[in-house]
Write an enzyme that holds these catalytic residues in place. Structure first.
Site, PDB file in Angstrom:
ATOM      1  N   HIS A 268     -11.150   9.457   7.043  1.00  0.00           N
ATOM      2  CA  HIS A 268     -10.959   8.012   7.210  1.00  0.00           C
ATOM      3  C   HIS A 268     -10.445   7.630   8.589  1.00  0.00           C
ATOM      4  CE1 HIS A 268     -10.066   3.944   5.896  1.00  0.00           C
ATOM      5  NE2 HIS A 268      -8.782   4.091   6.157  1.00  0.00           N
TER       6      HIS A 268
ATOM      7  N   GLU B  31       0.851  -1.190   0.000  1.00  0.00           N
ATOM      8  CA  GLU B  31       0.000   0.000   0.000  1.00  0.00           C
ATOM      9  C   GLU B  31       0.881   1.233   0.000  1.00  0.00           C
ATOM     10  OE1 GLU B  31      -3.791  -0.171   2.391  1.00  0.00           O
ATOM     11  OE2 GLU B  31      -2.842  -1.950   3.177  1.00  0.00           O
TER      12      GLU B  31
ATOM     13  N   HIS C 117      -8.812   9.300   3.278  1.00  0.00           N
ATOM     14  CA  HIS C 117      -8.443   8.204   2.367  1.00  0.00           C
ATOM     15  C   HIS C 117      -8.641   8.703   0.941  1.00  0.00           C
ATOM     16  CE1 HIS C 117      -8.202   4.338   0.409  1.00  0.00           C
ATOM     17  NE2 HIS C 117      -7.820   3.798   1.557  1.00  0.00           N
TER      18      HIS C 117
ATOM     19  N   ARG D  71      -0.471   8.533   2.025  1.00  0.00           N
ATOM     20  CA  ARG D  71      -1.885   8.840   1.822  1.00  0.00           C
ATOM     21  C   ARG D  71      -2.212  10.335   1.841  1.00  0.00           C
ATOM     22  NH1 ARG D  71      -5.313   4.791   5.365  1.00  0.00           N
ATOM     23  NH2 ARG D  71      -4.642   3.270   3.827  1.00  0.00           N
TER      24      ARG D  71
HETATM   25  C1  SIN Z   1      -7.341   0.396   2.791  1.00  0.00           C
HETATM   26  O1  SIN Z   1      -7.566  -0.792   2.574  1.00  0.00           O
HETATM   27  O2  SIN Z   1      -7.009   1.190   1.919  1.00  0.00           O
HETATM   28  C2  SIN Z   1      -7.487   0.911   4.185  1.00  0.00           C
HETATM   29  C3  SIN Z   1      -6.393   0.406   5.001  1.00  0.00           C
HETATM   30  C4  SIN Z   1      -5.971   1.423   6.022  1.00  0.00           C
HETATM   31  O3  SIN Z   1      -6.708   2.355   6.303  1.00  0.00           O
HETATM   32  O4  SIN Z   1      -4.844   1.310   6.508  1.00  0.00           O
END
Ligand code: SIN
Length: 535
Positions: A355, A121, A248, A294
């Protein structure tokens, strides 16, 4: 009739932090878990992406630490980051032992950490996110709930909301002043009967999650109204870093307002952000492009949309192998199909949404707070792991590690002297004709926070927002003090308390860092502001 319940441990909230703590302390005494709705109604259950830890031989604790610290705009506490990260592998094994079924490279009955499939991620320099398709949180919850149901030492109270912590504020101190602030449980309301009961406990764990419901557009379940943060603040605990509200980048966007999360792991597997004209843009904002931390991706999208007067951009997953895409993301696939979108062929309309709260109740890695016998763990807490912006999938990890440490803290067996605890005092009356104060203001808080205290902030708008929300708080608090208590009143009052905390903290930080961006001061000021904001 007043009810008085006596436990060794009271757990408020039923996500990963609450249930891990409950399981750990059930060896020492009787445990009550109270939760506003059903056990599954929590942010953990919504977590798609996964849980980050060093699970690959080519990865290292140093790299995970560095990624966490850099994503947090160098505000995180290195000793906390190191301890949380080092406990990751051991505690993921604990989740597996409880029955969590993570996705594996080769499907078999292996119960070890070998052979776990790892995704990536934003902000991660390595594949290190363990996952269970795109319902990781749900799988973890299933295992935890099953273990709690089978545990005779744990009583579960669904549809129960904590109204207030029991502290000195409620005690008649005729027999002498009790120094410091101590917690002896909580006043808890059964939302089916509206009766408030005393839950007396030697130790209370606050695991109530975050507060993103204070924003009109958010990825959270309805229950995320900041109850624990507000209760702890009203009882006298410090809150830290409340200005760092993480948006997010990819929440599903539709004209009728239907929204749900599109996991960052979709970008981790190769999806690309595009503008409505098909052009890409993330390469102009960060060297990690679509996998930048993010805060940077959300701000980039916000800037591009504002420049064009558009409401959404596109997440293009069509380049990912179709079989792999559907297998890894079955939940997202089904939600998109309900909207008439086939993500193997069509780009997904997305926009940022509130988020996660990187700040919260100031807590140690063991969950200790300013208030004696009160623990906090999970999103409600601010331990110093996230700094100014949380690294993706570090949240389940933090909740797990802190709850586990709290559950094994040596003080859990210490005796506690209880003062006499009075029943909940409240007016009998209920002015239904003034109910609009609650319903109306809940919506207004969301609109003000979204418009005035969003991704890009200005000091002028923050000041306007503060004066409006302080007025709203006064109205709600007045209603709270003169009426019999109701769930919606408790929640809306808590939302106002937290909205004020966010704005006050944002006004104290006259720089831009991580998830707090001020258009008046669009740069970092390490000399003055490389420190936590404490209120
Ligand atoms: C996601 O799956 O993008 C959310 C995971 C997170 O908030 O760390």
């Amino acid at each position: 009739m007043d009810r008085f319940r006596d436990y060794d441990f009271l757990v408020i909230g039923s996500g990963i932090a609450g249930l891990v703590f409950a399981l750990q302390v059930s060896r020492l005494g009787r445990v009550a878990v109270v939760t506003k709705r059903s056990l599954n109604d929590c942010n953990t259950d919504y977590a798609q992406g996964g849980i980050a830890a060093v699970l690959d031989h080519q990865d290292s604790f140093e790299q995970h630490l560095n990624d966490t610290w850099l994503a947090g705009a160098e505000l995180g506490k290195k000793v906390v980051i190191e301890r949380v990260i080092k406990d990751g592998p051991k505690l993921i094994q604990y989740l597996i032992d409880l029955g969590t079924d993570f996705t594996r490279v080769v499907e078999n009955y292996d119960k070890s950490l070998e052979n776990l499939s790892l995704t990536r991620e934003g902000g991660h320099s390595h594949r290190r996110v363990a996952y269970a398709a795109d319902s990781t949180g749900h799988q973890i919850m299933e295992a935890l709930i099953e273990n709690c149901y089978q545990n005779e030492g744990i009583d579960i109270f669904e549809n129960h909301i904590a109204v207030d912590l029991i502290t000195q504020h409620h005690i008649h101190q005729d027999d002498g002043f009790i120094p410091g602030i101590s917690c002896w449980g909580a006043y808890v309301m059964d939302t089916k009967t509206n009766q408030v009961e005393v839950f007396r406990a030697k130790k209370t764990m606050m695991a109530t999650g975050g507060a993103s419901q204070i924003y009109a557009h958010n990825t959270n379940p309805d229950v995320a109204t900041g109850d624990g943060m507000a209760m702890a603040r009203l009882a006298g605990a410090r809150l830290a870093n409340m200005e760092f509200v993480q948006f997010h980048p990819t929440s599903f966007w539709s004209p009728d307002g239907e929204t749900f999360l599109i996991s960052e792991a979709v970008r981790g597997e190769g999806a690309v952000l595009r503008l409505q004209d098909g052009s890409t843009f993330m390469e102009n904002y960060h060297e990690m492009g679509n996998l930048a931390p993010r805060d940077i991706v959300s701000r980039a999208i916000d800037a591009e949309l504002k420049k064009r007067g558009e409401k959404y951009c596109l997440l293009d997953a069509t380049g990912i192998d179709h079989v792999k895409l559907k297998k890894h993301f079955p939940y997202i696939d089904s939600r998109l199909r309900e909207q008439g979108i086939d993500f193997t062929k069509d780009p997904i309309p997305v926009a940022p949404a509130a988020h996660y709260f990187c700040g919260g109740v100031l807590s140690t890695i063991d969950g200790l707070t300013d208030i004696r016998n009160l623990y906090c763990a999970g999103e409600v807490a601010c331990t110093g792991l996230h700094g100014a912006n949380r690294l993706a999938s570090n949240s389940l990890l933090e909740a797990l590690v802190v709850a586990w440490h709290a559950g094994n803290h040596p003080s859990n067996s210490d005796p506690v002297d209880f003062p006499p605890i009075p029943p909940w005092q409240q007016p009998e009356c209920f002015y239904e004709n003034e109910w609009v104060i609650i319903s109306h203001n809940r919506e207004i808080i969301g609109t003000i926070m979204q418009g005035y205290v969003g991704i890009r902030r200005s000091r002028r708008l923050l000041k306007y927002a503060l004066s409006r929300i302080e007025n709203i708080y006064n109205e709600i608090n007045n209603f709270y003090q003169h009426n019999a208590v109701r769930k919606e009143v408790i929640e809306t009052r808590n939302m106002a308390v937290i909205a004020i905390a966010v704005i006050r903290s944002a006004l104290l930080r006259k720089e831009s860092r991580g998830a707090h961006f001020l258009i008046d001061v669009p740069h970092r000021d390490d000399a003055k502001y490389k420190l936590d904001t404490i209120i």
